[in-house]
Every structure is written in structure tokens, then in C-alpha cells.
Design an enzyme around this catalytic site. Structure first.
Site, mmCIF file in Angstrom:
data_model
loop_
_atom_site.group_PDB
_atom_site.id
_atom_site.type_symbol
_atom_site.label_atom_id
_atom_site.label_comp_id
_atom_site.label_asym_id
_atom_site.label_seq_id
_atom_site.Cartn_x
_atom_site.Cartn_y
_atom_site.Cartn_z
ATOM 1 N N GLY A 158 37.204 37.809 49.688
ATOM 2 C CA GLY A 158 38.463 37.065 49.631
ATOM 3 C C GLY A 158 39.314 37.268 50.876
ATOM 4 C CB THR A 159 40.120 40.277 52.875
ATOM 5 O OG1 THR A 159 40.632 40.987 51.740
ATOM 6 C CG2 THR A 159 40.937 40.618 54.104
ATOM 7 C CB CYS A 179 45.194 45.589 48.796
ATOM 8 S SG CYS A 179 43.729 44.744 48.263
ATOM 9 C CB SER A 220 36.608 37.584 46.089
ATOM 10 O OG SER A 220 36.001 38.831 46.262
ATOM 11 C CB ALA A 221 31.071 37.920 44.711
ATOM 12 C CG HIS A 222 35.192 42.376 44.315
ATOM 13 N ND1 HIS A 222 36.154 43.228 43.813
ATOM 14 C CD2 HIS A 222 35.727 41.797 45.397
ATOM 15 C CE1 HIS A 222 37.226 43.148 44.614
ATOM 16 N NE2 HIS A 222 36.985 42.293 45.577
ATOM 17 C CB THR A 280 22.227 38.428 59.731
ATOM 18 O OG1 THR A 280 21.796 38.301 61.079
ATOM 19 C CG2 THR A 280 21.030 38.387 58.795
ATOM 20 C CG ASN A 285 47.244 39.956 43.535
ATOM 21 O OD1 ASN A 285 47.904 39.027 43.983
ATOM 22 N ND2 ASN A 285 47.326 41.170 44.014
ATOM 23 C CD GLN A 322 42.912 38.631 40.837
ATOM 24 O OE1 GLN A 322 42.360 38.593 39.738
ATOM 25 N NE2 GLN A 322 42.816 39.689 41.611
HETATM 26 N N1 PLP Z 1 43.469 37.514 47.227
HETATM 27 C C1 PLP Z 1 43.792 37.941 45.994
HETATM 28 C C2 PLP Z 1 44.766 37.166 45.170
HETATM 29 C C3 PLP Z 1 43.220 39.109 45.493
HETATM 30 O O1 PLP Z 1 43.553 39.555 44.281
HETATM 31 C C4 PLP Z 1 42.303 39.833 46.306
HETATM 32 C C5 PLP Z 1 41.722 41.113 45.852
HETATM 33 O O2 PLP Z 1 42.416 41.961 45.322
HETATM 34 C C6 PLP Z 1 41.991 39.326 47.583
HETATM 35 C C7 PLP Z 1 42.596 38.158 48.002
HETATM 36 C C8 PLP Z 1 41.031 40.024 48.488
HETATM 37 O O3 PLP Z 1 39.707 39.822 48.075
HETATM 38 P P1 PLP Z 1 38.548 40.831 48.544
HETATM 39 O O4 PLP Z 1 38.757 42.095 47.797
HETATM 40 O O5 PLP Z 1 37.281 40.136 48.162
HETATM 41 O O6 PLP Z 1 38.676 40.983 50.014
#
Ligand code: PLP
Length: 391
Positions: A74-75, A328, A202-204, A240, A154, A182
Site C-alpha cells: 500500500g505504501t 505505522c 495491499s495484500a496483507h 523483478t 484505518n 482498508q
Molecule cells: N494506507 C492505509 C489506509 C493503511 O491502513 C495502510 C497500512 O496500514 C497503508 C496505506 C500501507 O500499506 P502497506 O502496509 O501495505 O504498506
């Protein structure tokens, strides 16, 4: 330590599903080719990536698989969308609009651009964490190139009026990016209806692996690469490919699409049962976030007179995982920018805890938390000088 473990921090990350791991394993063992190689080893990996692209495109409702580009999460997707679109449109203008309650991936990408000469408007939110679409309309100028507003927050789970914002952006000829990290898997949506030109996921957060994600780039959207190198990912994102991770993301997306209706219903029922239990057993609590327009799994509660950190630590001793805000920003001891952005004062923001439910949670889990939480709150309040004064 308590034997029972209850994980209520699914907005931080989720447990990878067994089916996802199973799908990934061959790509860590026998199918190790580089997807860019022309030989058989490479071609098999390429086929797997193409399948995952279809799976993600189908979950998001993209018009074509080619609108999906894989990233490291996601970042990176947020950075790519914001920096990539701003750079590509520099000749047209240098103004970006976002909100005060975005994830740090968006806020810090915007701040980085400010250092490079962009100007950024941070629109405020109301007490429930909602952006007013009209504020976006008013903030757009002839220098605006991009609006970036998260789909769902989030920390408090508030779901923003993204469709309305998407319409405004389209009318005014401005790109719209939404951080849907989210929302994906928890909100039923179609990216075409949202009207986003760019969307991050984001996958996780959807029971897939960490360190992999995707960005939706609507066909025809102008965007510069931020990762330079080879010709991977249709020349948009060099490096890659993380084949196993991408396969895992694809599988998680396929399962999310299949199960989302039932999943949303179940999460909401359990979350509401939880909140009812909290308010009937604990005085001086408040719900943070919009009571209706909110992610089905998210419950952010303010416990007056207390520090969220001490609640988290005491819950942890009982085997219960929750958090005070975004993973974060935790550890900074600053009050959450999301809660203060909603007008909640610093002391009340410090006393807030986010419980985020997931597919593994059961009613028994919630009953266990409902038995553990009231005595913790009572004990901590008895030790709190603020409580004595407020009584
Ligand atoms: N954006 C939101 C709203 C999120 O909640 C998060 C993760 O906490 C991210 C971005 C970042 O995603 P990633 O952990 O895959 O870098």
C-alpha cells in the site's frame, strides 16, 4: 500468560489464509523462474502473474487486467499514485488536495512533494471523520492536478464519500486517487462506480502476504514511474516481480470477491455485538468514527480519563491484541492525527483504542474480551488522577 489469544488488530495486518499460502508455496520451490525470461521456467511464472492480475482486476471491477500494476504494498502504491501523477502533470499545475486524516503513506508523500515545489491543501474532516465533498469542490483551482482521499480510514473506519468526490474530479478534469487499502475486502465496490483514476491496495490487509500490493491505473491515466529500471509491469514499475507474493495476492483477491457479502454481514454483526457489550458494561465511553458510514470490522472506542497505551498493555496480558491507532504511528506517543483531526481533544484521543475484527474472530472471542475489558478499565480508572477529578 493467558492461554487464550484474541487478535483484534486486523486493520494493522491479517493472518494469511491457508489457501493463500498453499497457492504461493510452489513459487518458492519448483517454479522459480524470472517472469521476464523467455524460457519455460520464466513463462510459467509469467502465466501465474497474469492470472493474479485478472483476479485483482476482477475484485476491483477494473475494465482490463492491464490496469493493475503490482507493487511492494500500500505504501508504494500511494507513493506511486501521488508522486507519479504529480510529476506527469507538472506542466499543467502543481496543486494537490488531500485530507488531514490520511494514512502517513499519503501525507508524507504529499509532504515530500511540497519540498519539491508542489502546493498541498489538507481539507478538514467533521467530528465523524467525514470529508465534505463540497470542500473538495471549493479547493480545486486551475492548478489542481490530483485529489487523493482515502476510501476508508484505518483508525476509525469512516468511509469517505468517494463516489461524490470522484464525480467532482471528473467534472473538473482532475485526477482522483483513493487509498483503498482498508476498504478492499470490507466494502463492496466497483472502481468504475467510484470514479477513481488511481487506487491503492495491499495484500496483507486481505489475508494475503506482506510486502506486496497493487495499484489500479485507469487506462489512459498519465503517470510517471517512481521505480526506474527494467521493463517490468508494462514499463510502469521496474524490478523483478515477487512472483509468490503476487500469486498470494491474486488468491486472496479471488477469495475476498467470493466471500465478501457474507464476510461483511458477519463482521458487522460481531462488531455491533461487541460495542453493545462495551456500552452496557463500561461508563464514559464514546464511539469514534461515523456510526453508519464505517468499515464493518472497525470499532474505535474512547475510554475517558485513561491512556490507550495502558489499556493495550493490560489487554495484551490477557492475550488480547488491539491497538491505539495505526501500526505505522504507534510508539510515537503523539495523539492520533486522525482523532485530533476529527476535533477530539488530545486527552480523549490518547484514551482511544481501535479494535479491528477479522474473519477468524468468533462470538466466544468477543465474550472473552467483554469479560476482560470492564475490570481493566475499572482498575485503571481507579488509578487515574483524571478520573478522580472528573467523577
Ligand atoms: N494506507 C492505509 C489506509 C493503511 O491502513 C495502510 C497500512 O496500514 C497503508 C496505506 C500501507 O500499506 P502497506 O502496509 O501495505 O504498506
Amino acid at each position: 500468560m493467558n492461554a487464550r489469544k484474541v487478535y483484534l488488530d486486523n486493520n494493522a495486518t491479517t493472518r494469511m489464509r491457508e489457501e493463500v499460502l498453499e497457492a504461493m508455496l510452489p513459487y518458492y520451490k519448483d517454479i522459480y523462474g524470472n517472469a521476464s525470461s523467455v524460457h519455460q521456467f520464466g513463462r510459467v511464472a509469467r502465466v501465474a502473474i497474469d492470472k493474479a492480475r485478472e483476479q485483482v482486476a476482477s475484485l476491483l471491477g477494473a475494465s482490463a487486467a492491464e490496469e493493475i500494476i503490482f507493487t511492494s504494498g500500500g505504501t508504494e502504491s500511494d507513493n506511486f499514485a501521488i508522486k507519479g501523477a504529480s510529476h506527469a502533470l507538472r506542466h499543467r499545475g502543481n496543486h494537490i488536495i488531500t485530507s488531514t486524516i490520511e494514512h502517513s503513506a499519503v501525507l508524507n508523500a504529499c509532504r515530500a512533494l511540497e519540498k519539491d515545489g508542489s502546493s498541498v491543501t489538507y481539507v478538514p474532516v467533521d467530528g465523524n471523520g467525514l470529508v465534505k465533498a463540497d470542500d473538495i469542490r471549493k479547493a480545486i483551482s486551475d492548478k489542481t492536478v490530483l485529489v487523493t482521499i482515502m476510501y476508508a480510514n484505518n483508525e476509525v473506519g469512516t468511509i469517505e464519500p468517494v463516489e461524490e468526490i470522484g464525480r467532482i474530479c471528473k467534472e473538473r478534469g482532475v485526477y482522483f486517487h483513493t487509498d483503498a487499502v482498508q476498504a478492499v475486502g470490507k466494502v463492496i465496490f466497483d472502481v468504475k462506480t467510484v470514479g477513481a483514476d488511481l487506487l491503492s491496495m495491499s495484500a496483507h490487509k486481505i489475508y494475503g502476504p506482506k510486502g506486496v500490493g497493487a495499484i489500479y491505473i485507469k487506462k489512459g491515466t498519465k503517470i510517471d514511474s517512481i521505480m526506474h529500471g527494467g521493463h517490468h509491469e508494462m514499463n510502469k514499475r521496474a524490478g523483478t516481480e515477487n512472483v509468490a507474493g503476487i500469486v498470494g495476492l491474486g488468491k486472496a483477491a479471488e477469495l475476498a470477491k467470493k466471500e465478501i457479502v457474507e464476510e461483511v454481514r458477519k463482521l458487522k454483526e460481531l462488531r455491533d455485538y461487541f460495542y453493545k457489550g462495551v456500552i452496557s458494561n463500561i461508563p464514559h465511553v464514546r464511539l469514534n468514527g461515523d456510526p453508519e458510514k464505517r468499515l464493518p470490522n472497525t470499532l474505535n472506542v474512547g475510554f475517558k480519563y485513561l491512556e490507550g497505551e495502558s489499556i493495550i498493555l493490560n489487554l495484551d496480558l490477557e492475550g488480547i491484541a488491539a491497538s491505539t491507532g495505526s501500526a505505522c504511528t504507534s510508539g510515537t506517543l503523539e495523539p492520533s492525527h486522525v482523532l485530533t483531526g476529527m476535533g477530539i481533544d488530545a486527552a480523549d484521543a490518547q484514551g482511544s483504542v481501535r479494535f479491528s475484527l477479522g474473519r477468524d474472530n468468533t462470538k466466544e472471542d468477543i465474550d472473552y474480551v467483554l469479560a476482560a475489558l470492564p475490570p481493566i478499565i475499572q482498575r485503571l480508572r481507579e488509578m487515574s488522577p483524571l478520573y478522580e477529578k472528573g467523577k
